[in-house]
Design a protein around this motif. Structure first.
Motif, short mmCIF file in Angstrom:
data_model
loop_
_atom_site.label_atom_id
_atom_site.label_comp_id
_atom_site.label_asym_id
_atom_site.label_seq_id
_atom_site.Cartn_x
_atom_site.Cartn_y
_atom_site.Cartn_z
N ILE A 141 4.82 16.50 -67.93
CA ILE A 141 5.62 16.52 -66.71
C ILE A 141 7.07 16.26 -67.09
CG2 ILE A 141 6.02 15.46 -64.45
CD1 ILE A 141 3.05 14.41 -64.73
N THR A 142 7.96 17.18 -66.74
CA THR A 142 9.38 17.00 -67.01
C THR A 142 10.16 17.25 -65.72
OG1 THR A 142 9.07 17.75 -69.29
CG2 THR A 142 11.32 17.68 -68.46
N VAL A 143 11.03 16.33 -65.38
CA VAL A 143 11.78 16.39 -64.12
C VAL A 143 13.25 16.08 -64.38
CG1 VAL A 143 11.94 15.58 -61.73
CG2 VAL A 143 9.73 15.51 -62.92
N ILE A 144 14.14 16.90 -63.82
CA ILE A 144 15.58 16.62 -63.81
C ILE A 144 16.03 16.57 -62.36
CG2 ILE A 144 17.88 17.40 -64.47
CD1 ILE A 144 16.63 18.91 -66.82
N VAL A 145 16.76 15.54 -62.00
CA VAL A 145 17.31 15.42 -60.65
C VAL A 145 18.83 15.43 -60.75
CG1 VAL A 145 17.51 13.95 -58.60
CG2 VAL A 145 15.31 14.14 -59.80
N PHE A 146 19.44 16.40 -60.07
CA PHE A 146 20.89 16.60 -60.10
C PHE A 146 21.46 16.42 -58.70
CE2 PHE A 146 24.36 19.80 -59.52
CZ PHE A 146 25.34 19.16 -60.27
N ARG A 147 22.50 15.58 -58.59
CA ARG A 147 23.16 15.34 -57.31
C ARG A 147 24.54 15.99 -57.34
NH1 ARG A 147 20.93 11.11 -59.53
NH2 ARG A 147 19.19 10.04 -58.49
N PRO A 148 24.72 17.11 -56.65
CA PRO A 148 25.95 17.89 -56.79
C PRO A 148 27.24 17.14 -56.50
CG PRO A 148 24.28 19.16 -55.63
CD PRO A 148 23.74 17.76 -55.76
N PHE A 149 27.25 16.21 -55.56
CA PHE A 149 28.50 15.60 -55.14
C PHE A 149 28.81 14.27 -55.83
CE2 PHE A 149 27.64 18.03 -51.06
CZ PHE A 149 28.52 19.07 -51.41
N SER A 168 27.18 19.23 -46.67
CA SER A 168 28.11 18.10 -46.66
C SER A 168 27.54 16.94 -47.47
CB SER A 168 28.35 17.64 -45.22
OG SER A 168 27.16 17.09 -44.68
N LYS A 169 28.38 15.99 -47.81
CA LYS A 169 27.91 14.81 -48.54
C LYS A 169 26.90 14.02 -47.71
CE LYS A 169 31.91 14.10 -51.54
NZ LYS A 169 32.96 13.14 -51.99
N ASP A 170 27.08 14.03 -46.39
CA ASP A 170 26.15 13.31 -45.52
C ASP A 170 24.74 13.89 -45.60
OD1 ASP A 170 28.14 11.65 -44.67
OD2 ASP A 170 28.60 12.81 -42.87
N MET A 171 24.62 15.16 -45.97
CA MET A 171 23.30 15.79 -46.09
C MET A 171 22.63 15.42 -47.40
SD MET A 171 24.26 19.56 -44.56
CE MET A 171 22.58 20.19 -44.59
N ASP A 172 23.38 14.75 -48.29
CA ASP A 172 22.83 14.27 -49.57
C ASP A 172 22.02 15.35 -50.29
OD1 ASP A 172 22.20 12.51 -51.63
OD2 ASP A 172 20.36 11.85 -50.64
N PRO A 173 22.65 16.49 -50.61
CA PRO A 173 21.90 17.53 -51.32
C PRO A 173 21.47 17.07 -52.71
CG PRO A 173 24.23 18.06 -51.29
CD PRO A 173 24.06 16.86 -50.40
N VAL A 174 20.22 17.35 -53.06
CA VAL A 174 19.67 16.99 -54.36
C VAL A 174 18.92 18.19 -54.90
CG1 VAL A 174 18.14 15.44 -55.62
CG2 VAL A 174 19.42 14.57 -53.66
N VAL A 175 19.16 18.51 -56.15
CA VAL A 175 18.46 19.60 -56.82
C VAL A 175 17.45 18.99 -57.79
CG1 VAL A 175 18.69 21.65 -58.28
CG2 VAL A 175 20.50 21.07 -56.64
N VAL A 176 16.19 19.41 -57.68
CA VAL A 176 15.13 18.91 -58.55
C VAL A 176 14.58 20.08 -59.37
CG1 VAL A 176 13.01 17.56 -58.71
CG2 VAL A 176 14.53 17.24 -56.76
N ILE A 177 14.58 19.92 -60.68
CA ILE A 177 14.08 20.94 -61.60
C ILE A 177 12.87 20.34 -62.31
CG2 ILE A 177 14.75 22.54 -63.45
CD1 ILE A 177 17.67 21.60 -62.96
N TYR A 178 11.74 21.06 -62.32
CA TYR A 178 10.54 20.43 -62.90
C TYR A 178 9.55 21.47 -63.41
CZ TYR A 178 8.83 21.32 -58.10
OH TYR A 178 8.50 21.89 -56.91
#
Length: 443
Positions: free
Chosen positions: A432-440, A315-325
């Motif tokens: 160091i390379t990091v991408i942060v993606f927020r699905p919602f 759910s949006k309340d769970m604030d899912p975040v995908v981190v690629i690094y």
């Protein structure tokens, strides 16, 4: 004894180091994606964030990090060409409408287009990764089909000079950690080779504590499944040669068991003798060991791990975040983890210290937290600090928390135009390379 003047000098030095730090960084953020990169010396990391594209009335996007080794050529080629190749192949395989602008093959009709199921897309990604990698090798064979017939160094060097890029793309190697996202239906496919990472972090329904899990497998000799897979693929009498002195690196040099490129470990030694050995590289020891122990190739594959994640489970309340690094971030997180564990052991009140069990937990705990600039040994002014960039915050905080003294020395050395060498562990810092993606966020 400090005077007002010496304190001013100290503040000026900290600000100067802050500017030097920013000069080594690339970062940005938009509504749903942050990225940040700290460039080591030399920089062999690359990343790709494709534009959105429409396929079968759904919006898609591909994001990935690539960690080069033995040179940056393979990683650079992947970042420039893999996402666009992936899009074209998807539209040829799955398009149900000519409106995509990509002509369908003559053998494909609208009615025969492959449905976009989780299984079909997963199998498609595996094929695309292997095909892309095979093309790197085929390009070398096209210019030199019979390397065993090249016995003259002059002929070998002439061939190398005429086809440097083709040879370098196959000679160097790269990891990939990527996600293909169906942003319309909130579906995600994680596709990886090597030791770069994709983690998924969520909050509990109550409170702010995050749960963070590593989604992909790591393909190195340190992973028991990979160690045994490589060992079992070759005669038993080769085992001591593959893992020299009990190390977890192939022939004692290459940590990756799956990667793009690295064709010294995939092709017969005649290609290394005639072509790959001519390519100048920081990893020249690998040439010697390949020539000595490469008896039954391949020892490295490009077979990726692909996992499907249904993001509608969160759910949006769970604030899912995908981190690629890339693994430079994991190295720092492991360093911070070790220091926390040492502090816990030596602290009489260790029961009050929440010791985090893995590097992934460290990353999840720091995710979204703005660093305390006043506590850092590398001062960045508020106006220069990127606003709400979780990727930059992770990179900055882990660098300053884990290797602050080394970071200061590294930056001062760079300012003096004396670049740290690969072998100088006192000054060398990995990319160091990091991408942060927020699905919602995009909805």
């Amino acid at each position: 004894m400090f005077t007002a003047s010496s304190l001013d000098d100290l503040d000026a030095n900290l600000e100067h180091l802050g500017r030097s730090f920013l000069n080594k960084c690339t970062f940005t953020n938009d509504t749903s994606i942050d990225y940040a990169q700290f460039r080591g010396t030399p920089n062999e990391d690359r990343f790709a964030i494709s534009e959105d594209w429409r396929l079968n009335d759904r919006v898609w996007q591909f994001l990935a990090v690539f960690d080069g080794h033995g040179g940056s050529t393979t990683a650079d080629y992947l970042a420039k060409h893999f996402p666009s190749n992936l899009r074209r192949s998807m539209e040829r395989s799955f398009s149900s409408s000519p409106e995509s602008g990509i002509p369908l093959p003559s053998s494909t009709s609208q009615s025969s287009a492959v449905p976009l199921t989780a299984k079909n897309v997963s199998e498609f990604l595996k094929r695309e990764v292997q095909w892309f990698d095979e093309e790197l090798g085929h390009a070398v064979k096209a210019i030199c089909p019979h390397p065993e017939n090249i016995n003259d160094d002059k002929e070998a060097y002439a061939l190398y000079e005429a086809h440097k890029e083709v040879i370098a793309r196959a000679r160097c190697g790269s990891t990939m950690a990527g996600i293909l996202v169906d942003k319309t239906e909130n579906k995600m496919w994680v596709c990886c080779v090597g030791d770069s990472s994709v983690v998924l972090s969520t909050k509990a329904s109550t409170g702010s504590k995050r749960t963070t899990v590593l989604v992909n497998d790591h393909h190195t000799g340190r992973t028991p499944q990979e160690y045994h897979r490589v060992s079992m693929a070759h005669p038993s009498h080769e085992r001591d040669n593959i893992w020299l002195d009990g190390e977890d690196r192939i022939f004692g040099t290459l940590s990756m068991t799956r990667a793009f490129g690295d064709f010294m470990f995939k092709f017969p030694t005649s290609f290394t003798t005639a072509l790959f050995s001519k390519f100048p590289s920081s990893a020249m020891r690998s040439v010697e060991t390949v020539l000595r122990y490469n008896w039954t190739p391949p020892y490295v594959t490009s077979d990726p791990s692909v996992k499907f994640v249904d993001l509608t489970m969160f759910s949006k309340d769970m604030d899912p975040v995908v981190v690629i690094y890339t693994d430079g971030l994991e190295t720092l997180a492991n360093g911070l983890l070790m220091s926390l564990k040492k502090k816990s052991v030596s602290d009489a009140t260790s029961g009050t210290l929440d010791v985090l069990p893995t590097a992934v937990d460290i990353i999840g705990t720091l995710l979204g937290r703005r660093p305390d600039l006043s506590m850092s040994s590398i001062t960045l002014s508020v106006e220069n600090f990127p606003e709400n960039n979780a990727a930059f915050n992770l990179t900055y905080e882990l660098l300053c928390r884990t290797i602050s003294d080394k970071l200061r020395s590294h930056l001062m050395t760079e300012d003096n135009a004396v670049s740290p060498s690969i072998g100088d562990e006192d000054l060398y810092i990995d990319d160091i390379t990091v991408i942060v993606f927020r699905p919602f966020t995009h909805q």
